[in-house]
Design a protein around this motif. Structure first.
Motif, PDB file in Angstrom:
ATOM      1  N   VAL A 135       0.834  -1.205   0.000  1.00 48.95           N
ATOM      2  CA  VAL A 135       0.000   0.000   0.000  1.00 48.95           C
ATOM      3  C   VAL A 135       0.864   1.249   0.000  1.00 48.95           C
ATOM      4  O   VAL A 135       0.647   2.184  -0.784  1.00 48.95           O
ATOM      5  CB  VAL A 135      -0.941  -0.008   1.230  1.00 48.95           C
ATOM      6  N   LEU A 136       1.881   1.260   0.886  1.00 48.58           N
ATOM      7  CA  LEU A 136       2.752   2.430   0.994  1.00 48.58           C
ATOM      8  C   LEU A 136       3.706   2.564  -0.180  1.00 48.58           C
ATOM      9  O   LEU A 136       4.076   3.679  -0.566  1.00 48.58           O
ATOM     10  CB  LEU A 136       3.552   2.358   2.305  1.00 48.58           C
ATOM     11  N   MET A 137       4.131   1.427  -0.747  1.00 47.91           N
ATOM     12  CA  MET A 137       5.115   1.459  -1.828  1.00 47.91           C
ATOM     13  C   MET A 137       4.489   0.966  -3.133  1.00 47.91           C
ATOM     14  O   MET A 137       5.045   0.118  -3.831  1.00 47.91           O
ATOM     15  CB  MET A 137       6.327   0.595  -1.457  1.00 47.91           C
ATOM     16  N   ASN A 138       3.316   1.507  -3.468  1.00 50.08           N
ATOM     17  CA  ASN A 138       2.705   1.162  -4.755  1.00 50.08           C
ATOM     18  C   ASN A 138       3.439   1.857  -5.892  1.00 50.08           C
ATOM     19  O   ASN A 138       4.320   2.700  -5.669  1.00 50.08           O
ATOM     20  CB  ASN A 138       1.220   1.530  -4.758  1.00 50.08           C
ATOM     21  N   LEU A 139       3.085   1.516  -7.114  1.00 55.22           N
ATOM     22  CA  LEU A 139       3.811   2.026  -8.286  1.00 55.22           C
ATOM     23  C   LEU A 139       3.761   3.542  -8.377  1.00 55.22           C
ATOM     24  O   LEU A 139       4.772   4.197  -8.639  1.00 55.22           O
ATOM     25  CB  LEU A 139       3.236   1.398  -9.562  1.00 55.22           C
ATOM     26  N   GLN A 140       2.600   4.120  -8.140  1.00 63.46           N
ATOM     27  CA  GLN A 140       2.473   5.578  -8.217  1.00 63.46           C
ATOM     28  C   GLN A 140       3.292   6.269  -7.125  1.00 63.46           C
ATOM     29  O   GLN A 140       3.944   7.282  -7.371  1.00 63.46           O
ATOM     30  CB  GLN A 140       1.003   5.977  -8.101  1.00 63.46           C
ATOM     31  N   GLY A 141       3.267   5.700  -5.927  1.00 62.56           N
ATOM     32  CA  GLY A 141       4.052   6.285  -4.841  1.00 62.56           C
ATOM     33  C   GLY A 141       5.540   6.220  -5.116  1.00 62.56           C
ATOM     34  O   GLY A 141       6.276   7.182  -4.849  1.00 62.56           O
ATOM     35  N   CYS A 142       5.996   5.087  -5.667  1.00 60.55           N
ATOM     36  CA  CYS A 142       7.416   4.946  -6.008  1.00 60.55           C
ATOM     37  C   CYS A 142       7.822   5.931  -7.095  1.00 60.55           C
ATOM     38  O   CYS A 142       8.901   6.530  -7.029  1.00 60.55           O
ATOM     39  CB  CYS A 142       7.701   3.518  -6.469  1.00 60.55           C
ATOM     40  N   ALA A 143       6.961   6.097  -8.092  1.00 61.57           N
ATOM     41  CA  ALA A 143       7.256   7.045  -9.177  1.00 61.57           C
ATOM     42  C   ALA A 143       7.358   8.466  -8.637  1.00 61.57           C
ATOM     43  O   ALA A 143       8.227   9.242  -9.061  1.00 61.57           O
ATOM     44  CB  ALA A 143       6.179   6.956 -10.254  1.00 61.57           C
ATOM     45  N   ARG A 144       6.493   8.804  -7.671  1.00 54.40           N
ATOM     46  CA  ARG A 144       6.562  10.146  -7.072  1.00 54.40           C
ATOM     47  C   ARG A 144       7.856  10.334  -6.290  1.00 54.40           C
ATOM     48  O   ARG A 144       8.470  11.409  -6.332  1.00 54.40           O
ATOM     49  CB  ARG A 144       5.353  10.378  -6.167  1.00 54.40           C
ATOM     50  N   LEU A 145       8.276   9.300  -5.558  1.00 53.56           N
ATOM     51  CA  LEU A 145       9.524   9.401  -4.797  1.00 53.56           C
ATOM     52  C   LEU A 145      10.726   9.600  -5.722  1.00 53.56           C
ATOM     53  O   LEU A 145      11.622  10.398  -5.438  1.00 53.56           O
ATOM     54  CB  LEU A 145       9.713   8.145  -3.948  1.00 53.56           C
ATOM     55  N   VAL A 146      10.733   8.880  -6.854  1.00 52.33           N
ATOM     56  CA  VAL A 146      11.815   9.042  -7.825  1.00 52.33           C
ATOM     57  C   VAL A 146      11.770  10.449  -8.424  1.00 52.33           C
ATOM     58  O   VAL A 146      12.810  11.117  -8.564  1.00 52.33           O
ATOM     59  CB  VAL A 146      11.723   7.980  -8.938  1.00 52.33           C
ATOM     60  N   ALA A 147      10.548  10.908  -8.766  1.00 55.86           N
ATOM     61  CA  ALA A 147      10.409  12.249  -9.349  1.00 55.86           C
ATOM     62  C   ALA A 147      10.859  13.329  -8.368  1.00 55.86           C
ATOM     63  O   ALA A 147      11.549  14.285  -8.758  1.00 55.86           O
ATOM     64  CB  ALA A 147       8.955  12.483  -9.764  1.00 55.86           C
ATOM     65  N   TRP A 148      10.502  13.185  -7.092  1.00 52.15           N
ATOM     66  CA  TRP A 148      10.926  14.158  -6.085  1.00 52.15           C
ATOM     67  C   TRP A 148      12.438  14.133  -5.885  1.00 52.15           C
ATOM     68  O   TRP A 148      13.052  15.174  -5.609  1.00 52.15           O
ATOM     69  CB  TRP A 148      10.206  13.903  -4.761  1.00 52.15           C
ATOM     70  N   SER A 149      13.043  12.960  -6.019  1.00 53.78           N
ATOM     71  CA  SER A 149      14.502  12.867  -5.907  1.00 53.78           C
ATOM     72  C   SER A 149      15.177  13.648  -7.023  1.00 53.78           C
ATOM     73  O   SER A 149      16.140  14.394  -6.787  1.00 53.78           O
ATOM     74  CB  SER A 149      14.938  11.399  -5.942  1.00 53.78           C
ATOM     75  N   TRP A 150      14.677  13.487  -8.238  1.00 51.08           N
ATOM     76  CA  TRP A 150      15.245  14.234  -9.367  1.00 51.08           C
ATOM     77  C   TRP A 150      14.974  15.730  -9.229  1.00 51.08           C
ATOM     78  O   TRP A 150      15.839  16.558  -9.544  1.00 51.08           O
ATOM     79  CB  TRP A 150      14.664  13.703 -10.681  1.00 51.08           C
ATOM     80  N   ALA A 151      13.775  16.074  -8.760  1.00 50.42           N
ATOM     81  CA  ALA A 151      13.451  17.498  -8.578  1.00 50.42           C
ATOM     82  C   ALA A 151      14.353  18.122  -7.515  1.00 50.42           C
ATOM     83  O   ALA A 151      14.839  19.251  -7.682  1.00 50.42           O
ATOM     84  CB  ALA A 151      11.979  17.648  -8.191  1.00 50.42           C
ATOM     85  N   GLY A 152      14.590  17.392  -6.420  1.00 48.74           N
ATOM     86  CA  GLY A 152      15.473  17.906  -5.379  1.00 48.74           C
ATOM     87  C   GLY A 152      16.896  18.087  -5.863  1.00 48.74           C
ATOM     88  O   GLY A 152      17.545  19.107  -5.572  1.00 48.74           O
ATOM     89  N   GLY A 153      17.405  17.109  -6.619  1.00 52.22           N
ATOM     90  CA  GLY A 153      18.751  17.234  -7.180  1.00 52.22           C
ATOM     91  C   GLY A 153      18.863  18.407  -8.133  1.00 52.22           C
ATOM     92  O   GLY A 153      19.857  19.150  -8.113  1.00 52.22           O
TER      93      GLY A 153
END
Length: 316
Positions: A135-153
């Motif tokens: 539930v916490l690590m669904n595909l959409q949530g994982c994609a958002r975490l990756v996107a936020w990582s790139w945005a932060g960098g």
């Protein structure tokens, strides 16, 4: 990249390896070239293995693929310039090219740190909250975490680049480095604001690294506490083995990063500064695919199957 109003200095000279003995440069060139090619090949093999194996289509390996992409891009930005500096002395670089290099190196480098933090969170959820993992690590949530990582960098890369290239550069334009390194550029800046800007840049550079490290450490505090509650020794070892590769890469990443950011500001020889810089820019991306491939049995088997499958197809 936006256009800046540049000062009287129109270009920089990368001194890099110019102080090294000439007979030493071919050996260094060959060493770094082989490491560069291995880094690209290793990360591409990881991505191919994850793509071809359905059982690896999980959040952990999705984050690993994102990590491989950031390492490939970081290596492609940094290493060719270093190899070019080994072939010839006093490489010149324009302001725009220097700004772009600084921006992309910071973007990919800090994206790498954020992704390591996200992978630590993934291990925390998997071990401490296994019933809620999907539930916490669904595909959409994982994609958002990756996107936020790139945005932060990207945000850190843009911030540091804008700060640095709004300074005034005068007199010497020689950068004693093989790339447009932030602290080497600060040494060339002049004006009353330089000392204050240096403090701001250090805070911008160090704070995200420390923040990511603190969150990773907190994740592993909870992970270790959860593992110690497992009754069987075999269960504890099996659970902890899923974290070993990530934890090793974190230690390597932050160990080499500390060499760059926490070294003493006293006088260093050009040899020392240059060689210390290569530990972070070359050795960290080189070691990462090795660690994940050797310490992760599931990924290692997937890479072997993918390699043998492609080899048989080419042979037939």
């Amino acid at each position: 990249m936006p256009h800046w109003n540049y000062s009287t200095v129109s270009e920089f000279i990368l001194f890099g390896f110019s102080a090294f003995p000439r007979q030493m440069l071919p050996a260094l060139f060959l060493l770094y070239l082989l490491m560069y090619l291995f880094t690209l090949l290793g990360n591409l093999l990881i991505m191919a293995a994850v793509w071809s194996e359905r059982r690896l289509h999980t959040p952990m390996y999705l984050f690993l693929c994102a990590l491989s992409i950031s390492e490939i891009l970081f290596t492609v930005v940094i290493t060719p310039r270093m190899l070019a500096d080994l072939l010839s002395t006093h490489q010149s670089i324009t302001f725009t090219a220097c700004a772009n290099q600084l921006f992309f190196s910071f973007t990919f480098g800090y994206t790498h740190s954020f992704l390591l933090m996200v992978m630590g969170y993934d291990r925390y959820v998997a071990i401490c909250h296994p019933l809620h993992y999907h539930v916490l690590m669904n595909l959409q949530g994982c994609a958002r975490l990756v996107a936020w990582s790139w945005a932060g960098g990207s945000l850190i890369g843009m911030t540091v680049t804008l700060i640095i290239f709004h300074l005034t550069f005068c007199d010497s334009n020689v950068i004693h480095h093989f790339l447009c390194h932030v602290f080497s550029l600060l040494k060339l800046a002049c004006g009353e604001r330089t000392a204050l800007v240096t403090i701001v840049v250090i805070l911008v550079c160090v704070t995200p690294l420390i923040g990511c490290l603190v969150l990773i450490v907190l994740s592993y505090v909870f992970i270790v506490a959860a593992i110690l509650r497992i009754p069987s020794t075999e269960g504890r070892q099996k659970t902890f083995s899923t974290c070993v590769s990530h934890l090793t890469v974190v230690i390597v990443h932050y160990g080499f990063a500390s060499i760059i950011y926490l070294k003493s500001r006293g006088p260093h020889s050009l040899y020392t500064d240059t060689l210390m810089s290569t530990t972070y820019t070359v050795f960290t991306p080189f070691l990462s695919p090795i660690i994940f491939s050797l310490r992760n049995k599931e990924l290692k088997n997937a890479i072997n199957r993918s390699f043998h499958r492609n080899f048989r197809q080419q042979s037939s």
